[in-house]
Scaffold this motif. Structure first.
Motif, PDB file in Angstrom:
ATOM      1  N   HIS A  61       0.841  -1.205   0.000  1.00 53.70           N
ATOM      2  CA  HIS A  61       0.000   0.000   0.000  1.00 53.70           C
ATOM      3  C   HIS A  61       0.867   1.243   0.000  1.00 53.70           C
ATOM      4  O   HIS A  61       2.090   1.156   0.074  1.00 53.70           O
ATOM      5  CB  HIS A  61      -1.003  -0.006   1.152  1.00 53.70           C
ATOM      6  N   HIS A  63       1.234   4.006   2.007  1.00 51.62           N
ATOM      7  CA  HIS A  63       1.829   4.737   3.139  1.00 51.62           C
ATOM      8  C   HIS A  63       3.354   4.791   2.994  1.00 51.62           C
ATOM      9  O   HIS A  63       3.972   3.824   2.564  1.00 51.62           O
ATOM     10  CB  HIS A  63       1.456   4.059   4.466  1.00 51.62           C
ATOM     11  N   ASP A  65       5.826   4.566   4.970  1.00 57.05           N
ATOM     12  CA  ASP A  65       6.689   3.571   5.610  1.00 57.05           C
ATOM     13  C   ASP A  65       6.712   2.277   4.796  1.00 57.05           C
ATOM     14  O   ASP A  65       7.464   1.358   5.109  1.00 57.05           O
ATOM     15  CB  ASP A  65       6.296   3.316   7.075  1.00 57.05           C
ATOM     16  N   HIS A  66       5.915   2.217   3.723  1.00 56.38           N
ATOM     17  CA  HIS A  66       5.920   1.071   2.805  1.00 56.38           C
ATOM     18  C   HIS A  66       6.396   1.456   1.397  1.00 56.38           C
ATOM     19  O   HIS A  66       6.895   0.616   0.658  1.00 56.38           O
ATOM     20  CB  HIS A  66       4.521   0.439   2.724  1.00 56.38           C
ATOM     21  N   HIS A 160      -7.681  -1.043   5.772  1.00 61.12           N
ATOM     22  CA  HIS A 160      -6.556  -0.202   6.208  1.00 61.12           C
ATOM     23  C   HIS A 160      -6.455   1.134   5.479  1.00 61.12           C
ATOM     24  O   HIS A 160      -6.444   2.182   6.102  1.00 61.12           O
ATOM     25  CB  HIS A 160      -5.232  -0.965   6.105  1.00 61.12           C
ATOM     26  N   ASP A 181      -0.193  -3.897   5.787  1.00 62.55           N
ATOM     27  CA  ASP A 181      -0.853  -3.432   7.008  1.00 62.55           C
ATOM     28  C   ASP A 181      -2.306  -3.875   6.962  1.00 62.55           C
ATOM     29  O   ASP A 181      -2.980  -3.704   5.945  1.00 62.55           O
ATOM     30  CB  ASP A 181      -0.781  -1.904   7.117  1.00 62.55           C
ATOM     31  N   HIS A 395      -5.457   0.535  11.948  1.00 62.76           N
ATOM     32  CA  HIS A 395      -4.800  -0.776  12.078  1.00 62.76           C
ATOM     33  C   HIS A 395      -5.645  -1.735  12.916  1.00 62.76           C
ATOM     34  O   HIS A 395      -6.160  -1.362  13.968  1.00 62.76           O
ATOM     35  CB  HIS A 395      -3.451  -0.633  12.801  1.00 62.76           C
TER      36      HIS A 395
HETATM   37 ZN   LIG Z   1      -0.100   1.581   6.482  1.00 61.98          ZN
END
Ligand SMILES: [Zn+2]
Length: 451
Positions: A61, A63, A65-66, A160, A181, A395
């Motif tokens: 996805h 975000h 941090d990904h 999510h 996530d 989450h």
């Molecule tokens: Zn995420």
């Protein structure tokens, strides 16, 4: 099959797992490290050759941090395709361009005011790097299968965030599933996660692996906070992830207004150009949402969309009670910092965090009750009230994760718990071991395993 854990192995950020399967090297996610400085410094390390030479990236996805390190990977020479769901691709464009913009601005500001410890501060990547990255995206519709040689790749929606999916890699009878996530059963905007696909090897996230979301009605608590704050002439500032949480909060605020739980004429501001763009994408992909088309269409009705920086600064100076949603969600950058600087020192205001606050972030310090925070090199006293409403989290909590895992007919041969702070990851590992009797462990950062 071989897996190397290059990120999100001892933390919730920097998600990067390299899988060798079916004669292919697939990088699952390419996230940015966030939070503690020691983690953020990993963003500046050149990637190992094997990441740059991966055959493809599959993105769970959008975000950061990904996805947030993809432009750096491309800058370092990655030339393969990046597969992601169509909605993820759309959101990644908005998020990555904004990320590049913030980094360019930070570098400029640091150079102008001389608060960088380096001779000349440089951005990690630029908008040009992002454009090159976007050109490498190849959308893969959830439920479809993509073949790369002997390898088949498929995506399964997991709630999510708009477009968020678990990834399945299959070669012959061998299946690896990466959860990405995982969303909640009763998320405001996204449908519940679809059942977990059967797996021989499973990578499961553990952001809330040691916590269960409070049963409280987060919307009712927010309404109370808003009424109290506005009643004493203050304003409510909601630092929110511009993509996902901001839209969920708009939905809650619209419902509270419609139900007369907060004053119907209370001004609402969305002060984040990225959130405004993302809201448009939520309209575009509204058939992926849980809410009906009519409610989705009215998300931003009557909301003041703050455009340029001048309007934003005017809002910072405004004394009129209002609710301001602004990014970033962990108060690590973006326009929310100007609002924080103005509002944190004044006790009539209330700052409400609605999402996960990664350790070491300004948001985590504020939620922990810090008496002052540093913003743009200045020390800012905190006298405003600060709250965190975990009920708005995107989450799954530990119980929801366990319920999702119980849906598998056969236990995976091996499960790896990733994407959690050490305590969260280990608590989930113990529950999986004790309650399900599965073979499970928490990998270490940089570790390679034969699975
Ligand atoms: Zn995420």
């Amino acid at each position: 099959m071989q897996i190397s854990f290059h990120g999100a192995a001892d933390t919730v950020t920097g998600s990067r797992h390299l899988v060798q399967i079916g004669g292919q090297r697939i990088l699952l996610d390419c996230g940015m490290f966030q939070g503690f400085k020691a983690l953020r410094e990993r963003n500046w390390q050149p990637p190992p050759r094997e990441l740059v030479e991966a055959d493809a990236v599959v993105l769970s996805h959008a975000h950061l941090d990904h996805s947030g390190w993809l432009p750096a990977l491309v800058k370092h020479g990655f030339r393969g395709p990046i597969h992601a769901s169509p909605a993820t691709r759309d959101l990644a464009e908005v998020l990555l361009l904004d990320s590049a913009h913030l980094q360019e601005e930070d570098a400029r500001r640091a150079n102008r005011y001389g608060y960088s410890r380096h001779a000349k501060a440089l951005p990690l990547y630029t908008r040009r790097d992002v454009q090159r990255t976007l050109a490498r995206f190849q959308p893969l519709a959830p439920g479809r299968e993509l073949s790369l040689g002997k390898l088949r790749i498929a995506l399964t929606p997991v709630g999510h965030l708009l477009g968020a999916c678990a990834v399945r890699l299959q070669s012959g009878n061998e299946r690896l599933v990466f959860s990405g996530d995982v969303g909640r059963q009763d998320d405001l905007l996204m449908p519940a996660p679809q059942p977990l696909p059967e797996a021989d090897v499973l990578l499961i996230e553990s952001t809330y692996g040691n916590r269960v979301h409070p049963q409280e009605d987060a919307a009712a608590r927010l309404a109370q906070i808003i009424r109290d704050t506005v009643g004493r002439g203050g304003s409510v500032l909601m630092p929110a992830f511009a993509v996902g949480r901001a839209q969920a909060l708009l939905l809650v605020l619209q419902r509270l207004k419609a139900a007369d739980e907060i004053p119907p004429d209370l001004p609402l501001y969305l002060d984040s150009p990225m959130a405004v763009q993302a809201t448009a994408l939520y309209h575009k992909h509204r058939r992926l949402l849980r809410v009906g088309a009519r409610e989705a269409d009215r998300l931003s009705d009557g909301v003041h969309m703050v455009g340029d920086m001048r309007q934003s600064m005017r809002l910072v100076r405004s004394r009129w009670p209002s609710v301001i949603i602004s990014a970033s969600g962990m108060a690590t950058g973006g326009r929310v910092l100007h609002h924080l600087k103005a509002m944190a020192p004044v006790d009539k205001h209330h700052i409400v965090f609605a999402g996960f606050q990664v350790g070491g972030s300004r948001g985590a310090h504020l939620v922990a009750g810090a008496g002052e925070v540093k913003i743009h090199g200045e020390v800012v006293p905190v006298r405003a009230q600060v709250s965190q409403l975990e009920g708005f989290s995107g989450h799954a909590d530990a119980d929801e994760l366990m319920a999702w895992l119980r849906g598998l007919r056969r236990p995976p041969r091996q499960t790896y718990v990733v994407h959690g702070e050490p305590d969260a990851a280990d608590t989930l590992r113990l529950r999986i071991q004790d309650e399900l009797g599965w073979q499970v462990r928490v990998p270490q950062h940089g570790e390679t395993v034969d699975a």
